[in-house]
Every structure is written in C-alpha cells, then in structure tokens.
Design an enzyme around this catalytic site. Structure first.
Site, PDB file in Angstrom:
ATOM      1  N   ALA A 129       0.988  -1.274  -0.185  1.00  0.00           N
ATOM      2  CA  ALA A 129       0.113   0.150  -0.038  1.00  0.00           C
ATOM      3  C   ALA A 129       1.063   1.178   0.059  1.00  0.00           C
ATOM      4  O   ALA A 129       2.019   1.176   0.454  1.00  0.00           O
ATOM      5  CB  ALA A 129      -0.839   0.031   1.115  1.00  0.00           C
TER       6      ALA A 129
ATOM      7  N   GLY B 224       0.609  -4.827   0.945  1.00  0.00           N
ATOM      8  CA  GLY B 224      -0.584  -5.013   0.255  1.00  0.00           C
ATOM      9  C   GLY B 224      -0.410  -5.542  -1.173  1.00  0.00           C
ATOM     10  O   GLY B 224      -1.140  -6.223  -1.658  1.00  0.00           O
TER      11      GLY B 224
ATOM     12  N   GLU C 122      -0.641  -8.939  -0.454  1.00  0.00           N
ATOM     13  CA  GLU C 122      -2.209  -9.327  -0.091  1.00  0.00           C
ATOM     14  C   GLU C 122      -3.051  -9.296  -1.199  1.00  0.00           C
ATOM     15  O   GLU C 122      -4.019 -10.092  -1.534  1.00  0.00           O
ATOM     16  CB  GLU C 122      -2.621  -8.289   0.760  1.00  0.00           C
TER      17      GLU C 122
ATOM     18  N   GLU D 251       4.759  -5.021   7.147  1.00  0.00           N
ATOM     19  CA  GLU D 251       4.118  -3.859   7.794  1.00  0.00           C
ATOM     20  C   GLU D 251       4.455  -3.868   9.426  1.00  0.00           C
ATOM     21  O   GLU D 251       4.455  -2.387   9.923  1.00  0.00           O
ATOM     22  CB  GLU D 251       2.537  -4.059   7.826  1.00  0.00           C
TER      23      GLU D 251
HETATM   24  N1  CAA Z   1       4.618   3.057  -0.677  1.00  0.00           N
HETATM   25  C1  CAA Z   1       5.019   4.411  -1.248  1.00  0.00           C
HETATM   26  N2  CAA Z   1       6.303   4.609  -2.072  1.00  0.00           N
HETATM   27  C2  CAA Z   1       6.735   3.316  -2.059  1.00  0.00           C
HETATM   28  C3  CAA Z   1       6.462   2.127  -1.515  1.00  0.00           C
HETATM   29  C4  CAA Z   1       5.283   1.903  -0.878  1.00  0.00           C
HETATM   30  N3  CAA Z   1       5.012   0.973  -0.285  1.00  0.00           N
HETATM   31  N4  CAA Z   1       7.458   1.427  -1.956  1.00  0.00           N
HETATM   32  C5  CAA Z   1       8.321   1.955  -2.599  1.00  0.00           C
HETATM   33  N5  CAA Z   1       8.129   3.221  -2.670  1.00  0.00           N
HETATM   34  C6  CAA Z   1       8.796   4.226  -3.605  1.00  0.00           C
HETATM   35  C7  CAA Z   1      10.042   4.633  -2.814  1.00  0.00           C
HETATM   36  O1  CAA Z   1       9.619   5.692  -1.735  1.00  0.00           O
HETATM   37  C8  CAA Z   1      10.793   5.354  -4.027  1.00  0.00           C
HETATM   38  O2  CAA Z   1      10.433   6.639  -4.073  1.00  0.00           O
HETATM   39  P1  CAA Z   1      11.407   7.887  -4.253  1.00  0.00           P
HETATM   40  O3  CAA Z   1      12.065   7.524  -5.432  1.00  0.00           O
HETATM   41  O4  CAA Z   1      10.426   9.001  -4.636  1.00  0.00           O
HETATM   42  O5  CAA Z   1      12.052   8.014  -3.111  1.00  0.00           O
HETATM   43  C9  CAA Z   1      10.662   4.493  -4.821  1.00  0.00           C
HETATM   44  O6  CAA Z   1       9.302   3.580  -4.734  1.00  0.00           O
HETATM   45  C10 CAA Z   1      11.461   3.292  -5.336  1.00  0.00           C
HETATM   46  O7  CAA Z   1      11.870   2.595  -3.978  1.00  0.00           O
HETATM   47  P2  CAA Z   1      13.170   2.449  -3.349  1.00  0.00           P
HETATM   48  O8  CAA Z   1      14.065   3.487  -3.602  1.00  0.00           O
HETATM   49  O9  CAA Z   1      13.068   2.138  -1.959  1.00  0.00           O
HETATM   50  O10 CAA Z   1      13.726   1.105  -4.228  1.00  0.00           O
HETATM   51  P3  CAA Z   1      14.615  -0.143  -3.547  1.00  0.00           P
HETATM   52  O11 CAA Z   1      14.900  -0.955  -4.689  1.00  0.00           O
HETATM   53  O12 CAA Z   1      15.952   0.568  -3.018  1.00  0.00           O
HETATM   54  O13 CAA Z   1      13.686  -0.881  -2.307  1.00  0.00           O
HETATM   55  C11 CAA Z   1      11.798  -2.066  -1.457  1.00  0.00           C
HETATM   56  C12 CAA Z   1      12.780  -1.617  -2.922  1.00  0.00           C
HETATM   57  C13 CAA Z   1      12.725  -3.082  -0.595  1.00  0.00           C
HETATM   58  C14 CAA Z   1      10.625  -2.814  -1.972  1.00  0.00           C
HETATM   59  C15 CAA Z   1      11.682  -0.621  -0.728  1.00  0.00           C
HETATM   60  O14 CAA Z   1      11.066   0.260  -1.501  1.00  0.00           O
HETATM   61  C16 CAA Z   1      10.560  -1.021   0.310  1.00  0.00           C
HETATM   62  O15 CAA Z   1      10.757  -1.322   1.437  1.00  0.00           O
HETATM   63  N6  CAA Z   1       9.367  -0.471   0.165  1.00  0.00           N
HETATM   64  C17 CAA Z   1       8.247  -0.539   1.261  1.00  0.00           C
HETATM   65  C18 CAA Z   1       7.875  -2.120   1.570  1.00  0.00           C
HETATM   66  C19 CAA Z   1       6.808  -2.048   2.658  1.00  0.00           C
HETATM   67  O16 CAA Z   1       6.937  -1.920   3.743  1.00  0.00           O
HETATM   68  N7  CAA Z   1       5.502  -2.515   2.049  1.00  0.00           N
HETATM   69  C20 CAA Z   1       4.395  -2.409   2.964  1.00  0.00           C
HETATM   70  C21 CAA Z   1       3.444  -1.147   2.808  1.00  0.00           C
HETATM   71  S1  CAA Z   1       2.418  -0.939   4.015  1.00  0.00           S
HETATM   72  C22 CAA Z   1       1.113  -2.137   3.543  1.00  0.00           C
HETATM   73  O17 CAA Z   1       1.090  -2.611   2.511  1.00  0.00           O
HETATM   74  C23 CAA Z   1      -0.345  -1.832   4.611  1.00  0.00           C
HETATM   75  C24 CAA Z   1      -1.270  -2.932   4.260  1.00  0.00           C
HETATM   76  O18 CAA Z   1      -1.254  -4.040   4.509  1.00  0.00           O
HETATM   77  C25 CAA Z   1      -2.058  -2.877   3.019  1.00  0.00           C
END
Ligand code: CAA
Length: 258
Positions: free
Chosen positions: A66, A109, A112, A132
């Site tokens: 998400a 998400g 999910e 999360e």
């Molecule tokens: N939400 C918003 N933006 C996101 C995102 C997310 N879940 N995941 C990645 N992005 C964005 C980053 O912020 C980045 O944007 P900027 O260049 O503007 O900073 C862009 O996508 C590229 O991401 P990274 O630079 O972080 O890429 P990476 O290759 O270094 O890392 C990754 C990849 C390990 C997937 C890392 O992006 C990450 O950890 N993402 C979040 C994963 C996460 O925590 N997901 C759970 C979200 S909460 C949820 O899903 C709640 C639910 O249950 C519904």
C-alpha cells in the site's frame, strides 16, 4: 475501454489483463490504483467474452505495498471512515478466475493483492512478505487472514510478526505460490494458464471459484452443501449436457462460452 492512469488494461482473446503501472513508486497501491483495478476487474467480470483475468506488475515489482506516503498522516478514524482499502473488497469479489503473475517485490498490500487472486504464478525473481510490522502497523488488506488460510498459522505468524521476506522458492514450498517459473517465462506461462482456464465453460468456472471460495470461509459441512447445490445447478446448463455427450462421443467439449 475506460481511461486509466495507473494501470494498463487489455483484452487478449478471452483473457483480461490488468498491469499495475506506477513504476516510479514500485507499483505502490494508492487509492487511485485500488479504484482503477476494481473498476477494470468488475468490467471484465461483467463481460461474458472474458473467462479469466491476469493481474501483473513489472519485472522489479508486482507491488511494493500500500502507498505509505498516502497513508502516513492519516488518523485511525480517517482510515475507518473512508474505508481506505474498501475498493479491494470489490476486486476480491469478482466471480471470474484471477491469476496473479508476480515478478519482483510483492510486499505488504502487494502480497495481499496476490492472495486475493485465485492462483499465484511467481517468477524466480519474486519476493513476498508482510513487512508492515516495521512500519508500526499490521497487514491491512487481508494479510493476517488470507496468509493463515494459505500457509497455516505458524508460518503466517512468523512472517507477520517478524516481517521476514521470502523468495519465490520458499513461497512455493509453503503453499503460497502455485508454481515458480524463470522470470523470462512468467508472462508466457500466465498467458498459457489463463487461456486454458478461459477456454472452459463459464458457468463451471464461476461455480468452481464460488465453491472454492466457500471453503475459505465456512465449515466442512456447510461447504459440502454449497458444493452439492452448485454441482446440481450445473446439470441445468447446456455445457453439462454438451460436456458429458462429448465424453461419450470421445471428443472434446465445445463450450457455449469458451
Ligand atoms: N509506498 C510508497 N512508495 C513506495 C513504496 C510504498 N509501499 N515502496 C516503494 N516506494 C517508492 C519509494 O519511496 C521510492 O520513491 P522515491 O524515489 O520517490 O523515494 C521508489 O518507490 C523506489 O523505491 P526504493 O528506492 O525504496 O527502491 P529499492 O529498490 O531501494 O527498495 C523496496 C525496494 C525494498 C521494496 C523498498 O521500496 C521498500 O521497502 N518498500 C516498502 C515495502 C513495504 O513496507 N510495504 C508495506 C507497505 S504498508 C502496507 O502494505 C499496508 C497493508 O497491509 C495494506
């Protein structure tokens, strides 16, 4: 076909394809994505020329979760009042079989969303997980409930409580993924599988999916009743008469829909 900004939507034969397309955010699932995916899936679902739907992302990310930036400043009341993930309920309710073709990250998400689909095909590059807990929250799009049903309590608890990410081979071993294929073959395999499914009789597909879904939600006894009724109802369809005649005449079924 409606205009969408965050997804690509295409009909190929009897298969509807939905490709998540927010590369700048690794396909993070914001409100617009959820509305568009739900709308596209509902449109395919009400179209009898469609017998299967494929949801996919990019080579790097199916979906990284998400959209954290969209949620960050929300209050609990806002999350509830706006039913922040409500559109996904509409997506999960489609009666047409849905295949998730997953390459790269399927996190939070994203994992999910894959679990809302009926079959998960994974590229060997895929990474799954529910991280999360690292954000001070928990899975909010069904992860705690669907992951347990997919892999059992103890594996699900480990993944949700620790946030540990798993690669495609482990996801297959624990039963989250139906098959792992080389990344370069993922879309071809999704095409083959979806075309095979879409060639079947539509009433049988709807009945099979609804009956499988019932097993996720109910007791064995109630589920067997659902199956008994669905099985019987198919005997009033042209495809059942044709399918059984085809067997007797030693030829393949020519479905009224497929
Ligand atoms: N939400 C918003 N933006 C996101 C995102 C997310 N879940 N995941 C990645 N992005 C964005 C980053 O912020 C980045 O944007 P900027 O260049 O503007 O900073 C862009 O996508 C590229 O991401 P990274 O630079 O972080 O890429 P990476 O290759 O270094 O890392 C990754 C990849 C390990 C997937 C890392 O992006 C990450 O950890 N993402 C979040 C994963 C996460 O925590 N997901 C759970 C979200 S909460 C949820 O899903 C709640 C639910 O249950 C519904």
């Amino acid at each position: 076909m409606a205009d969408y900004e965050t997804i690509l939507v295409e009909q190929r034969g009897r298969v509807g394809w939905i490709t998540l397309n927010r590369p700048e955010a690794l396909n993070a699932l914001n409100g617009q994505v959820s509305q568009e995916v739900a709308a596209a899936a509902s449109a395919f679902d009400s179209d009898e020329s469609i017998g299967a739907i494929v949801v996919t992302g990019s080579e790097k990310a199916f979906a990284a979760g998400a959209d954290i930036k969209e949620m960050e400043s929300k209050t609990g009341a806002e999350m509830l009042d706006t039913d922040h993930f409500g559109a996904w309920t509409r997506f999960a309710a489609v009666r047409t079989p849905v295949i998730a073709a997953v390459a790269g990250y399927a996190l939070g998400g994203g994992c999910e969303l894959a679990m809302m689909c009926d079959i998960i095909l994974a590229a060997d590059s895929a990474t799954f997980g529910q991280p999360e807990i690292n954000l001070g929250v928990i899975p909010g799009m069904g992860g705690t409930q669907r992951l347990i049903r997919a892999v059992g309590y103890y594996k699900a608890a480990e993944l949700v409580l620790s946030g540990r990410l798993i690669k495609a081979d482990e996801a297959e071993r624990i039963g989250l993924v139906s098959r792992v294929v080389p990344a370069s073959d993922l879309l071809d395999e999704a095409t083959k599988l979806s075309e095979t499914i879409a060639s079947k009789s539509l009433p049988s597909l709807y009945a099979a999916k609804a009956t499988l879904d019932a097993a996720m939600e109910t007791t064995l006894e109630a589920g067997l009743t659902v199956e008994k009724r669905a099985f019987a109802a198919l005997f009033d369809t042209a495809d059942q008469k044709e399918g059984m005649a085809a067997f007797r005449e030693k030829r393949p079924l020519t479905s009224s829909t497929g």
